[in-house]
Design a protein around this motif. Sequence first.
Motif, mmCIF file in Angstrom:
data_model
loop_
_atom_site.group_PDB
_atom_site.id
_atom_site.type_symbol
_atom_site.label_atom_id
_atom_site.label_comp_id
_atom_site.label_asym_id
_atom_site.label_seq_id
_atom_site.Cartn_x
_atom_site.Cartn_y
_atom_site.Cartn_z
ATOM 1 N N THR A 45 5.450 0.189 -17.354
ATOM 2 C CA THR A 45 5.739 -1.229 -17.117
ATOM 3 C C THR A 45 4.435 -2.024 -17.176
ATOM 4 O OG1 THR A 45 5.540 -0.946 -14.711
ATOM 5 C CG2 THR A 45 7.755 -0.751 -15.673
ATOM 6 N N HIS A 46 3.339 -1.406 -16.705
ATOM 7 C CA HIS A 46 2.016 -2.025 -16.774
ATOM 8 C C HIS A 46 0.990 -0.999 -16.298
ATOM 9 C CE1 HIS A 46 3.343 -2.680 -12.675
ATOM 10 N NE2 HIS A 46 2.174 -3.139 -12.277
ATOM 11 N N MET A 47 -0.300 -1.358 -16.422
ATOM 12 C CA MET A 47 -1.385 -0.404 -16.187
ATOM 13 C C MET A 47 -2.017 -0.517 -14.805
ATOM 14 S SD MET A 47 -3.472 -0.070 -19.800
ATOM 15 C CE MET A 47 -4.986 0.424 -19.004
ATOM 16 N N GLY A 89 10.638 -3.253 -13.038
ATOM 17 C CA GLY A 89 9.201 -3.071 -12.798
ATOM 18 C C GLY A 89 8.776 -3.696 -11.492
ATOM 19 N N ASP A 90 7.699 -4.493 -11.549
ATOM 20 C CA ASP A 90 7.147 -5.105 -10.338
ATOM 21 C C ASP A 90 7.578 -6.566 -10.189
ATOM 22 O OD1 ASP A 90 5.976 -2.704 -9.860
ATOM 23 O OD2 ASP A 90 3.940 -3.468 -9.629
ATOM 24 N N THR A 91 8.858 -6.825 -10.474
ATOM 25 C CA THR A 91 9.380 -8.175 -10.226
ATOM 26 C C THR A 91 9.209 -8.543 -8.754
ATOM 27 O OG1 THR A 91 10.921 -8.105 -12.088
ATOM 28 C CG2 THR A 91 11.496 -9.567 -10.271
ATOM 29 N N VAL A 92 9.359 -7.559 -7.870
ATOM 30 C CA VAL A 92 9.032 -7.775 -6.451
ATOM 31 C C VAL A 92 8.193 -6.613 -5.934
ATOM 32 C CG1 VAL A 92 11.149 -9.087 -6.006
ATOM 33 C CG2 VAL A 92 11.086 -6.640 -5.482
ATOM 34 N N HIS A 93 7.340 -6.934 -4.941
ATOM 35 C CA HIS A 93 6.573 -5.913 -4.206
ATOM 36 C C HIS A 93 7.031 -5.821 -2.755
ATOM 37 C CE1 HIS A 93 4.015 -6.805 -7.672
ATOM 38 N NE2 HIS A 93 3.502 -5.616 -7.504
ATOM 39 N N VAL A 94 7.487 -6.945 -2.216
ATOM 40 C CA VAL A 94 8.009 -6.974 -0.840
ATOM 41 C C VAL A 94 9.411 -7.582 -0.935
ATOM 42 C CG1 VAL A 94 7.541 -7.628 1.546
ATOM 43 C CG2 VAL A 94 5.641 -7.438 -0.079
ATOM 44 N N MET A 97 10.441 -0.565 -9.223
ATOM 45 C CA MET A 97 9.380 0.351 -8.828
ATOM 46 C C MET A 97 9.078 0.205 -7.333
ATOM 47 S SD MET A 97 9.660 0.402 -11.976
ATOM 48 C CE MET A 97 9.530 1.689 -13.191
ATOM 49 N N HIS A 98 9.316 -0.988 -6.768
ATOM 50 C CA HIS A 98 9.000 -1.193 -5.355
ATOM 51 C C HIS A 98 10.213 -1.607 -4.529
ATOM 52 C CE1 HIS A 98 4.980 -0.420 -6.558
ATOM 53 N NE2 HIS A 98 4.831 -1.544 -7.220
ATOM 54 N N LEU A 99 11.415 -1.291 -5.023
ATOM 55 C CA LEU A 99 12.602 -1.388 -4.161
ATOM 56 C C LEU A 99 12.641 -0.105 -3.340
ATOM 57 C CD1 LEU A 99 15.279 -2.815 -6.647
ATOM 58 C CD2 LEU A 99 13.762 -4.052 -5.074
ATOM 59 N N PRO A 130 -2.644 1.061 -10.988
ATOM 60 C CA PRO A 130 -2.790 2.474 -10.634
ATOM 61 C C PRO A 130 -1.558 3.096 -9.954
ATOM 62 C CG PRO A 130 -4.120 1.080 -9.197
ATOM 63 C CD PRO A 130 -3.634 0.209 -10.305
ATOM 64 N N ASP A 131 -0.694 2.294 -9.345
ATOM 65 C CA ASP A 131 0.511 2.890 -8.765
ATOM 66 C C ASP A 131 1.564 3.163 -9.839
ATOM 67 O OD1 ASP A 131 0.391 0.050 -8.754
ATOM 68 O OD2 ASP A 131 2.249 -0.050 -7.595
ATOM 69 N N HIS A 132 1.235 2.870 -11.106
ATOM 70 C CA HIS A 132 2.160 3.087 -12.226
ATOM 71 C C HIS A 132 1.582 4.024 -13.276
ATOM 72 C CE1 HIS A 132 4.676 -0.298 -10.811
ATOM 73 N NE2 HIS A 132 3.520 -0.639 -10.267
ATOM 74 N N SER A 133 0.273 3.903 -13.514
ATOM 75 C CA SER A 133 -0.332 4.670 -14.613
ATOM 76 C C SER A 133 -1.274 5.773 -14.141
ATOM 77 C CB SER A 133 -1.094 3.719 -15.556
ATOM 78 O OG SER A 133 -2.099 3.008 -14.863
HETATM 79 ZN ZN ZN Z 1 3.163 -1.809 -8.571
#
Ligand code: ZN
Length: 295
Positions: A110-112, A217-222, A264-266, A114-117
């Motif tokens: 989804t992107h680079m 992806g990371d549409t939301v983090h919280v 990714m962050h749900l 560090p919690d993804h790549s």
């Molecule tokens: Zn993330």
Amino acid sequence: MSSHTSQQIPGVYRRKIGDILVTSISDGYLDGTLDVMRNVDLERAGQILRDAFRPARRTSVNTFLIQSNGRMALVDTGSGNYMAPTAGFVQRNLAAGGIDPRAIDTVLLTHMHPDHSAGLTDMTNGELLFPNAELVMHENEPAHWFDDGALAKANEREAKLFFQAGREQVAPYRKRTRLFKQGEVFPGVTAIPSHGHTPGHTAYLVASGNEQLMIWGDTVHVPEVQTAFPEAGMAFDTDLAAAAASRKRMFDRVSVDRVLIAGMHLHFPAFARLARRGDAYALYPEAWVHTLEVN
Ligand SMILES: [Zn+2]
């Protein structure tokens, strides 16, 4: 009396989307404060978490395995050993799910960040953790994270955690990297550019028959805070305004279409639906099932 162990059941959960099998593979979670949030009153954000019986920010980190047409793709790779001892469990959970990483032919990022790549390469010995995979991502991602001009503008933490970590994880896959702008990138999987969080941040729409899943992806983090305040972003959004615009567009699309989402962050296992509630949104985790329907 049976003895018990402190070890929980592995973080593996399967969901069919038409003929495609999508498996949520947990990398673990990252605990932190709300100080990393932007464009939101932190008092109110804290109250939302307390009202949700979450005294602090706990961010699940998830990856998704897609089995389609005899092929196997992993969307993101988790955080390796870069982030915290509460995360970095993708390899362990793949093993628990009976998945051999050598059988994965594609890694979609989804992107680079560090919690993804950072689960791509074992930096202790330089070994590729997905030795037979083609690495696939939006062309804007390496263009940005390998740009020395952009690196020069980053603070020390960003330089180390985003630029350096991204480069050293992705570089070993250089000869087997495929970059895209948009379109179908894997059988049944369409890239949906959703830029802002990073310049090439991308969601993936999985479709088979008349079923769909938007891996956003990371549409939301919280999730608790950002569904209540879609404006709210993160300190590490490359472009806060663009990230908020992408988030609102994504919220509108998946709530109008009533499409199943995964993030990714749900909170794991991270399958949910989103509904509009006035100016805000509400997230409804999908009820889990004990046994996968075999059709
Ligand atoms: Zn993330």
